[in-house]
Design a protein around this motif. Structure first.
Motif, PDB file in Angstrom:
ATOM      1  N   ARG A 215      27.826 -46.592  80.255  1.00 32.93           N
ATOM      2  CA  ARG A 215      27.700 -45.158  79.974  1.00 32.93           C
ATOM      3  C   ARG A 215      26.433 -44.585  80.601  1.00 32.93           C
ATOM      4  O   ARG A 215      26.429 -43.481  81.133  1.00 32.93           O
ATOM      5  CB  ARG A 215      27.704 -44.921  78.467  1.00 32.93           C
ATOM      6  N   GLU A 216      25.323 -45.354  80.509  1.00 31.42           N
ATOM      7  CA  GLU A 216      24.076 -44.881  81.093  1.00 31.42           C
ATOM      8  C   GLU A 216      24.234 -44.660  82.603  1.00 31.42           C
ATOM      9  O   GLU A 216      23.807 -43.637  83.146  1.00 31.42           O
ATOM     10  CB  GLU A 216      22.957 -45.898  80.829  1.00 31.42           C
ATOM     11  N   LEU A 217      24.832 -45.645  83.275  1.00 31.63           N
ATOM     12  CA  LEU A 217      25.027 -45.509  84.720  1.00 31.63           C
ATOM     13  C   LEU A 217      25.970 -44.363  85.048  1.00 31.63           C
ATOM     14  O   LEU A 217      25.728 -43.587  85.981  1.00 31.63           O
ATOM     15  CB  LEU A 217      25.572 -46.830  85.287  1.00 31.63           C
ATOM     16  N   HIS A 218      27.065 -44.263  84.283  1.00 32.71           N
ATOM     17  CA  HIS A 218      28.033 -43.211  84.538  1.00 32.71           C
ATOM     18  C   HIS A 218      27.411 -41.827  84.368  1.00 32.71           C
ATOM     19  O   HIS A 218      27.559 -40.939  85.212  1.00 32.71           O
ATOM     20  CB  HIS A 218      29.233 -43.357  83.587  1.00 32.71           C
ATOM     21  N   ASP A 219      26.662 -41.644  83.278  1.00 35.46           N
ATOM     22  CA  ASP A 219      26.095 -40.332  83.013  1.00 35.46           C
ATOM     23  C   ASP A 219      24.994 -39.972  84.006  1.00 35.46           C
ATOM     24  O   ASP A 219      24.973 -38.876  84.565  1.00 35.46           O
ATOM     25  CB  ASP A 219      25.539 -40.280  81.586  1.00 35.46           C
ATOM     26  N   SER A 220      24.072 -40.920  84.219  1.00 42.08           N
ATOM     27  CA  SER A 220      22.928 -40.625  85.074  1.00 42.08           C
ATOM     28  C   SER A 220      23.334 -40.488  86.541  1.00 42.08           C
ATOM     29  O   SER A 220      23.070 -39.470  87.181  1.00 42.08           O
ATOM     30  CB  SER A 220      21.875 -41.723  84.932  1.00 42.08           C
ATOM     31  N   GLU A 312      14.296 -40.386  67.609  1.00 39.30           N
ATOM     32  CA  GLU A 312      14.354 -40.766  69.023  1.00 39.30           C
ATOM     33  C   GLU A 312      15.749 -41.196  69.480  1.00 39.30           C
ATOM     34  O   GLU A 312      16.206 -40.740  70.538  1.00 39.30           O
ATOM     35  CB  GLU A 312      13.340 -41.876  69.288  1.00 39.30           C
ATOM     36  N   PRO A 313      16.475 -42.064  68.743  1.00 40.75           N
ATOM     37  CA  PRO A 313      17.819 -42.430  69.212  1.00 40.75           C
ATOM     38  C   PRO A 313      18.761 -41.228  69.323  1.00 40.75           C
ATOM     39  O   PRO A 313      19.539 -41.129  70.280  1.00 40.75           O
ATOM     40  CB  PRO A 313      18.307 -43.426  68.154  1.00 40.75           C
ATOM     41  N   VAL A 314      18.672 -40.318  68.365  1.00 43.47           N
ATOM     42  CA  VAL A 314      19.533 -39.131  68.405  1.00 43.47           C
ATOM     43  C   VAL A 314      19.140 -38.246  69.576  1.00 43.47           C
ATOM     44  O   VAL A 314      19.999 -37.682  70.273  1.00 43.47           O
ATOM     45  CB  VAL A 314      19.439 -38.369  67.070  1.00 43.47           C
ATOM     46  N   SER A 315      17.844 -38.118  69.812  1.00 43.93           N
ATOM     47  CA  SER A 315      17.383 -37.282  70.921  1.00 43.93           C
ATOM     48  C   SER A 315      17.826 -37.849  72.260  1.00 43.93           C
ATOM     49  O   SER A 315      18.256 -37.107  73.158  1.00 43.93           O
ATOM     50  CB  SER A 315      15.861 -37.161  70.867  1.00 43.93           C
ATOM     51  N   ARG A 316      17.728 -39.177  72.415  1.00 35.73           N
ATOM     52  CA  ARG A 316      18.158 -39.797  73.679  1.00 35.73           C
ATOM     53  C   ARG A 316      19.656 -39.601  73.911  1.00 35.73           C
ATOM     54  O   ARG A 316      20.085 -39.231  75.015  1.00 35.73           O
ATOM     55  CB  ARG A 316      17.822 -41.285  73.675  1.00 35.73           C
ATOM     56  N   GLU A 317      20.448 -39.867  72.894  1.00 32.68           N
ATOM     57  CA  GLU A 317      21.895 -39.713  73.058  1.00 32.68           C
ATOM     58  C   GLU A 317      22.268 -38.250  73.241  1.00 32.68           C
ATOM     59  O   GLU A 317      23.199 -37.930  73.984  1.00 32.68           O
ATOM     60  CB  GLU A 317      22.622 -40.306  71.847  1.00 32.68           C
ATOM     61  N   GLY A 318      21.553 -37.355  72.560  1.00 35.48           N
ATOM     62  CA  GLY A 318      21.816 -35.936  72.760  1.00 35.48           C
ATOM     63  C   GLY A 318      21.556 -35.506  74.188  1.00 35.48           C
ATOM     64  O   GLY A 318      22.298 -34.690  74.757  1.00 35.48           O
ATOM     65  N   TYR A 319      20.503 -36.056  74.803  1.00 32.60           N
ATOM     66  CA  TYR A 319      20.217 -35.747  76.207  1.00 32.60           C
ATOM     67  C   TYR A 319      21.369 -36.195  77.103  1.00 32.60           C
ATOM     68  O   TYR A 319      21.807 -35.454  77.993  1.00 32.60           O
ATOM     69  CB  TYR A 319      18.920 -36.440  76.619  1.00 32.60           C
ATOM     70  N   ARG A 320      21.851 -37.430  76.886  1.00 34.25           N
ATOM     71  CA  ARG A 320      22.945 -37.934  77.715  1.00 34.25           C
ATOM     72  C   ARG A 320      24.232 -37.129  77.495  1.00 34.25           C
ATOM     73  O   ARG A 320      25.003 -36.897  78.437  1.00 34.25           O
ATOM     74  CB  ARG A 320      23.191 -39.410  77.398  1.00 34.25           C
ATOM     75  N   ILE A 321      24.465 -36.724  76.247  1.00 32.99           N
ATOM     76  CA  ILE A 321      25.660 -35.924  75.970  1.00 32.99           C
ATOM     77  C   ILE A 321      25.579 -34.581  76.692  1.00 32.99           C
ATOM     78  O   ILE A 321      26.557 -34.121  77.306  1.00 32.99           O
ATOM     79  CB  ILE A 321      25.823 -35.737  74.449  1.00 32.99           C
ATOM     80  N   LEU A 322      24.408 -33.938  76.628  1.00 34.64           N
ATOM     81  CA  LEU A 322      24.233 -32.668  77.340  1.00 34.64           C
ATOM     82  C   LEU A 322      24.368 -32.864  78.846  1.00 34.64           C
ATOM     83  O   LEU A 322      24.984 -32.045  79.549  1.00 34.64           O
ATOM     84  CB  LEU A 322      22.859 -32.092  76.994  1.00 34.64           C
ATOM     85  N   GLY A 395      34.320 -38.776  81.133  1.00 38.76           N
ATOM     86  CA  GLY A 395      33.187 -38.042  80.584  1.00 38.76           C
ATOM     87  C   GLY A 395      33.344 -37.707  79.120  1.00 38.76           C
ATOM     88  O   GLY A 395      32.463 -38.001  78.306  1.00 38.76           O
ATOM     89  N   LEU A 396      34.463 -37.082  78.755  1.00 36.79           N
ATOM     90  CA  LEU A 396      34.671 -36.720  77.353  1.00 36.79           C
ATOM     91  C   LEU A 396      34.776 -37.953  76.475  1.00 36.79           C
ATOM     92  O   LEU A 396      34.289 -37.955  75.336  1.00 36.79           O
ATOM     93  CB  LEU A 396      35.939 -35.863  77.219  1.00 36.79           C
ATOM     94  N   ARG A 397      35.386 -39.009  77.003  1.00 38.40           N
ATOM     95  CA  ARG A 397      35.466 -40.242  76.222  1.00 38.40           C
ATOM     96  C   ARG A 397      34.076 -40.808  75.970  1.00 38.40           C
ATOM     97  O   ARG A 397      33.760 -41.267  74.866  1.00 38.40           O
ATOM     98  CB  ARG A 397      36.326 -41.272  76.941  1.00 38.40           C
ATOM     99  N   GLY A 398      33.196 -40.763  76.987  1.00 36.09           N
ATOM    100  CA  GLY A 398      31.827 -41.231  76.796  1.00 36.09           C
ATOM    101  C   GLY A 398      31.075 -40.388  75.779  1.00 36.09           C
ATOM    102  O   GLY A 398      30.293 -40.916  74.977  1.00 36.09           O
ATOM    103  N   ILE A 399      31.305 -39.074  75.786  1.00 36.27           N
ATOM    104  CA  ILE A 399      30.658 -38.199  74.797  1.00 36.27           C
ATOM    105  C   ILE A 399      31.114 -38.574  73.396  1.00 36.27           C
ATOM    106  O   ILE A 399      30.302 -38.667  72.466  1.00 36.27           O
ATOM    107  CB  ILE A 399      30.970 -36.727  75.122  1.00 36.27           C
ATOM    108  N   ARG A 400      32.402 -38.779  73.232  1.00 31.46           N
ATOM    109  CA  ARG A 400      32.922 -39.150  71.905  1.00 31.46           C
ATOM    110  C   ARG A 400      32.372 -40.507  71.452  1.00 31.46           C
ATOM    111  O   ARG A 400      32.052 -40.695  70.276  1.00 31.46           O
ATOM    112  CB  ARG A 400      34.452 -39.167  71.930  1.00 31.46           C
ATOM    113  N   ARG A 411      33.929 -32.710  69.646  1.00 30.57           N
ATOM    114  CA  ARG A 411      35.199 -32.008  69.876  1.00 30.57           C
ATOM    115  C   ARG A 411      35.113 -31.269  71.205  1.00 30.57           C
ATOM    116  O   ARG A 411      34.052 -30.746  71.563  1.00 30.57           O
ATOM    117  CB  ARG A 411      35.489 -31.019  68.741  1.00 30.57           C
ATOM    118  N   ALA A 412      36.218 -31.220  71.896  1.00 31.05           N
ATOM    119  CA  ALA A 412      36.274 -30.528  73.181  1.00 31.05           C
ATOM    120  C   ALA A 412      37.660 -29.910  73.341  1.00 31.05           C
ATOM    121  O   ALA A 412      38.667 -30.528  72.973  1.00 31.05           O
ATOM    122  CB  ALA A 412      35.983 -31.483  74.336  1.00 31.05           C
TER     123      ALA A 412
END
Length: 428
Positions: A215-220, A312-322, A395-400, A411-412
């Motif tokens: 997921r990290e590689l896919h998102d970044s 911190e964990p929520v903030s990191r995942e929130g960044y990747r989700i955005l 992408g949406l699957r990774g967000i979920r 939700r999307a």
């Protein structure tokens, strides 16, 4: 297809034979003390087989004995580098110390079985080899050269033709006994329920770690490559030097950030022991918004609540989700109007990314404010964006998945004339 004589060419047949003979050492040594090995009777042999059992069961109570027996069984009962056939990746034999009374009981049963089977195979081996020597003696006129249980009557040269028969019988018995012992090892030395659960947990952890890295590689990298493709295509289509300079600057900044993220992921994969650097969090969301604006999207952002209070964990995942949500907008809708809302509430973090489903009206902001090359650079950005709209679906699957790992919800779907991605993440 292997033939009936194929076990004779396999090294594992002979390592199994050796494994069985080693199991006969304990009763033979005990027999030297009592009742002795001078002309033992059938009753003596029965006593020899029974006397060492309490000693063997007592030794089996030592936890490390199970590990030793498991390692021996893996090495000598199953095909491996020493065999002429490809070995099994997992023979199904544990090599860990006993962790429960059930493990000790199974280890004791295995050791008693190995001792009794080894003693039986040792006796059969000795008798058959002695019988073969008697046949050789009978062929040369002296059948008393050995004293097997079965005596050779008379003498004659024709007995030489029968010499290989006891050897072949011995090899057949050895191959069959070795195969049975391998099956018994899987049952008695196989992983316990606790070990299977532990192995399953470790495998699950590895899979989760692999999925997280993916997921990290896919998102970044997906975000960086999407922006680079859009900017490069727009610069080529616009044919405007000023726009090209801004596009190259945006590509350089995005690529540098992607390289930093890639370095962090590679550090995790290499497991070098070096601490990984800080991963991006919501405090750096402006970088994502500016990247989207530089690609032609008109981004309207609203942040409410203290981002520094987000764990911190929520903030990191929130960044990747955005990041993934904005990447999906550019990939599938192009440089359209985007409204981003980040709200830190009492017990949750809410992220909303809403975009229109058409490029109409997205002609302002960022790097698309100049015209050149006979047309609007916004049109050039839209044309370039079409090159990256194909594919997707991850992408949406990774967000979920990211939201679910934190106990949140994503939700999307269509929202009026636009598309809305809404994610709620608990702060506790």
């Amino acid at each position: 297809m292997p033939g009936p004589l194929s076990p004779l060419t396999r090294a594992v047949t002979y390592t199994r034979w050796l494994h069985l003979l080693v199991g006969a050492i304990v009763p033979i040594v005990c027999a030297m003390v009592y009742p002795g090995l001078v002309a033992p009777s059938a009753a003596d042999w029965a006593l020899i087989a029974v006397l060492p059992v309490p000693l063997v069961l007592a030794v089996a109570l030592v936890p490390s004995i199970r590990r030793a027996e498991g390692l021996q069984a893996r090495l000598m009962l199953f095909p491996g580098p020493h065999a002429r056939v490809r070995g099994e990746e997992d023979p199904g034999v544990s090599a860990t110390p006993s962790a429960s009374w059930s493990d000790r009981a199974r280890t004791g049963a295995w050791m008693v079985l190995r001792m009794e089977a080894g003693l039986a195979v040792a006796l059969v081996s000795g008798q058959l080899m002695a019988f073969s020597l008697s046949l050789v003696g009978a062929a040369v006129g002296d059948p008393t050269v050995a004293d097997p249980f079965l005596q050779v009557p008379g003498s004659g040269w024709w007995y030489a033709l029968l010499v290989p028969a006891p050897v072949l019988v011995l090899l057949a018995v050895t191959a069959a006994a070795g195969a049975l012992m391998a099956q018994a090892a899987r049952r008695l030395l196989g992983p316990s329920v606790r070990e299977r659960l532990s192995e399953l947990e470790e495998r699950t952890e590895r899979l989760l770690e692999r999925n997280r890295i993916a997921r990290e590689l896919h998102d970044s990298l997906g975000h960086a490559l999407t922006l680079a493709v859009v900017q490069a295509g727009a610069a080529r289509a616009a044919a405007d030097p000023e726009f090209t300079d801004r596009a190259l600057e945006a590509i350089e900044e995005t690529g540098r950030a992607a390289l930093e993220d890639l370095e962090q992921v590679l550090l995790m994969l290499r497991d070098t022991g070096r601490p990984a650097g800080p991963r991006p969090a919501l405090g750096q969301a402006d970088r994502l918004l500016e990247s989207a604006r530089s690609s032609g999207a008109r981004v309207d952002a609203e942040v409410t609540g203290p981002l520094e209070d987000v764990p911190e964990p929520v903030s990191r995942e929130g960044y990747r989700i955005l990041q993934e949500a904005l990447t999906n907008v550019l990939r599938h809708a192009g440089p359209v109007d985007v409204r981003v809302r980040i709200a830190v509430e009492r017990a949750r973090l809410r992220l909303e990314v809403r975009n229109s489903l058409t490029g109409a009206g997205s002609t302002a902001g960022g790097a698309v404010s100049t015209a050149g090359g006979g047309g609007s650079t916004a049109d050039a950005v839209r044309a370039a964006g079409g090159a990256v709209r194909a594919g997707g679906g991850r992408g949406l699957r990774g967000i979920r998945e990211r939201a679910a790992l934190l106990g949140g919800e994503a939700r999307a779907g269509r929202d009026g004339d636009g598309w809305l991605v809404r994610v709620d993440l608990p702060l506790r």
